[in-house]
Design an enzyme around this catalytic site. Structure first.
Site, PDB file in Angstrom:
ATOM      1  N   ASP A  55       1.763   5.130   6.189  1.00  0.00           N
ATOM      2  CA  ASP A  55       0.403   4.665   5.929  1.00  0.00           C
ATOM      3  C   ASP A  55      -0.167   4.122   7.233  1.00  0.00           C
ATOM      4  O   ASP A  55       0.193   3.032   7.678  1.00  0.00           O
ATOM      5  CB  ASP A  55       0.460   3.579   4.842  1.00  0.00           C
ATOM      6  CG  ASP A  55      -0.918   3.048   4.493  1.00  0.00           C
ATOM      7  OD1 ASP A  55      -1.904   3.429   5.163  1.00  0.00           O
ATOM      8  OD2 ASP A  55      -1.013   2.250   3.553  1.00  0.00           O
ATOM      9  N   GLU A  90       0.807  -1.229   0.000  1.00  0.00           N
ATOM     10  CA  GLU A  90       0.000   0.000   0.000  1.00  0.00           C
ATOM     11  C   GLU A  90       0.839   1.278   0.000  1.00  0.00           C
ATOM     12  O   GLU A  90       0.570   2.185  -0.780  1.00  0.00           O
ATOM     13  CB  GLU A  90      -0.968  -0.016   1.186  1.00  0.00           C
ATOM     14  CG  GLU A  90      -2.084  -1.036   0.957  1.00  0.00           C
ATOM     15  CD  GLU A  90      -2.824  -1.411   2.219  1.00  0.00           C
ATOM     16  OE1 GLU A  90      -2.555  -0.819   3.276  1.00  0.00           O
ATOM     17  OE2 GLU A  90      -3.669  -2.312   2.149  1.00  0.00           O
TER      18      GLU A  90
END
Ligand code: AMP
Length: 494
Positions: free
Chosen positions: A178, A155
């Site tokens: 993140d 991600e």
């Protein structure tokens, strides 16, 4: 929702399969686009409800009825991916990957409806620190939904791809943080002359938004107990409301200095109904999450040490995941990277946090399909890989941070006299939080020449990871030239 009229046929779509929300994306005219769902929303809650009549409700509607039907509803399933946790729904036990499969099937359906064509291939994003089991479970979920995974993409790396392709800068030295619903992923990425190079990855699968919620929940439970001598956690419906409202309070505190939780008639006692009315200030919240902030700081500094970079290497910080909206997170990052306050532009705020990961998945899909052919992508392994020796100890063959493709060979031998077979036990070591754990990736047996003393046979074990991130482990008895091998797909990193 309108069906797209464009002729463009994307070969591969991008999917951000989030803890809280999921998104679908694709590349059009060289740029990533988000595909809205059947309600016209660009995000779909990762929530599944299966009614007693077998009807599946997925997304917004499932989330909206979660309080009333908590026993038929599953949320945050991503946190359980790779485990054997059972979700009893409609008389049957579902595994986390089956629930994820239902979400993916719905996302695929939405994509197909919007694009007006069948979708078979996708890039699916996963937390960088997903281990082998979690990645494998994600692959199974995709398989169940009829999606062929072309790449499991980390991600934060996806966010970096989206940022670099969206800005006109020819180079960047990025720190991506993140912090989502349940995980923290930290990535250092360099972008130069259209080449992406992941430098290091770090983080934890045990820090995320739910941990911040828990701090508020516990604070309120304790406060309520003190003022009303009543334990709200004993009342399931009251507790569910508290969980939902605690998250709301946390989100409110990101934009206002205080937030109030008001739940009339939260529970019933012998002396009548009780109401919850509590105001929490941002500074109380910041104090409550202080231990989590300290842990996050350590994990960020650990990631820099992994690739021997110092914090001044970074020229841009990208924050993704809903929890990075907490002001204390930004303060923490500035404290680590720019304590003097000389780089006002360090944190890139123009990024659309909710969509960055999905956009990056579309960029990766474009790189793989050839639609974005001029960009090169170099990734690294996120875990140490090796085998267990006969004493059950970890013998490292591939170090975390190795660039794909990579191959390493090490010489091994037998542990007992007349041993005719050795078992090669392939494992992945996760070194997070200074307490490494070993995850089993598979095993195979190799026959060795009989009648030899222990230590005599020469067995070469080779770990090879190709550009598609397929790990092949092979072993050969150098005396007899007998060999055996095992292939482990998409299990290493992304
Ligand atoms: P994600 O998985 O990236 O969608 O992140 C979801 C997490 O972000 C959940 O725990 C949310 O409660 C949290 N979140 C979303 N918006 C905010 C906000 N404005 N402030 C704090 N946390 C937020």
């Amino acid at each position: 929702m309108q069906k797209s009229k464009q002729k463009h046929i994307p070969k591969i779509i991008g999917i951000d399969l989030g803890t809280t929300n999921s998104l679908v994306s694709f590349i059009k005219d060289g740029s990533p686009r988000i595909i809205p769902n059947e309600r016209g929303s660009r995000t779909t809650p990762s929530v599944v409800c299966i009614k007693p009549d077998g009807k599946e409700i997925i997304g917004e509607m499932a989330r909206n009825q979660a309080v009333l039907n908590s026993e038929q509803t599953v949320a945050n399933v991503k946190l359980a991916m790779g485990t054997q946790q059972k979700y009893p729904l409609n008389g049957r036990n579902y595994l986390p990957e089956e629930i994820s499969g239902l979400i993916l099937a719905r996302l695929k359906e939405n994509g197909e409806e919007y694009l007006g064509q069948d979708i078979t291939d996708a890039v699916i994003t996963v937390p960088a620190y997903f281990d082998d089991n979690q990645r494998r479970a994600t692959m199974h979920a995709a398989g169940m939904s009829g999606i062929k995974v072309r790449k499991l993409l980390n991600e934060p790396t996806a966010a970096a791809l989206a940022y670099s392709c969206g800005s006109n800068r020819p180079d960047a030295r990025l720190l991506v943080v993140d912090l989502g619903g349940g995980t923290l992923d930290i990535t250092l990425v360099e972008y130069q002359n259209k080449v992406f190079q992941v430098k290091a990855v770090g983080g934890s699968t045990a820090i995320g938004g739910v941990n911040f919620d828990t701090q508020i929940i516990n604070h309120i439970l304790q406060d309520f107990k003190e003022s009303h001598s009543c334990d709200l956690s004993a009342d399931n419906v009251a507790f569910q409301q508290l969980v939902i409202q605690s998250e709301k309070v946390k989100v409110d505190l990101s934009s206002s200095p205080e937030a109030t939780m008001m739940i009339p008639y939260i529970t019933m006692t012998d002396s009548g109904p009780l109401h919850l009315n509590k105001t929490i200030s941002r500074s109380v919240f910041t104090d409550l999450i202080e231990p989590l902030l300290a842990e996050i700081k350590t994990l960020i500094l650990d990631t820099f040490s992994k690739c021997k970079l110092t914090t001044d290497w970074v020229d841009s910080v990208i924050m993704v995941g809903g929890s990075t909206r907490i002001p204390a997170i930004e303060s923490l990052l500035l404290d680590i990277l720019d304590p003097e306050g000389t780089q006002p532009d360090l944190i890139k705020k123009a990024i659309n946090q909710d969509e960055a990961v999905a956009r990056g998945a579309a960029v990766m899909a474009g790189i793989l399909s050839g639609e974005l052919a001029d960009i090169q992508f170099n990734d690294i392994t996120s875990h140490d890989l090796g085998i267990l020796n006969h004493q059950g100890e970890f013998e490292k063959l591939v170090e975390a941070g190795s660039l794909f493709p990579t191959a390493t060979t090490k010489l091994f031998t037998t542990a007992t006299d007349n041993q005719e077979e050795v078992t090669i036990q392939v494992v992945q070591q996760q070194g997070v939080n200074n307490s490494p754990t070993l995850v089993d990736l598979g095993n195979f047996n190799l026959n060795v020449a009989p009648g030899q003393q222990k230590g005599a046979p020469n067995i070469d074990v080779t770990f090879a990871i190709d550009l598609n991130e397929i790990l092949t482990v092979s072993a050969i008895d150098l005396d007899t030239h007998k060999n055996a091998e095992i292939s482990i797909e998409h299990e290493v990193s992304s």
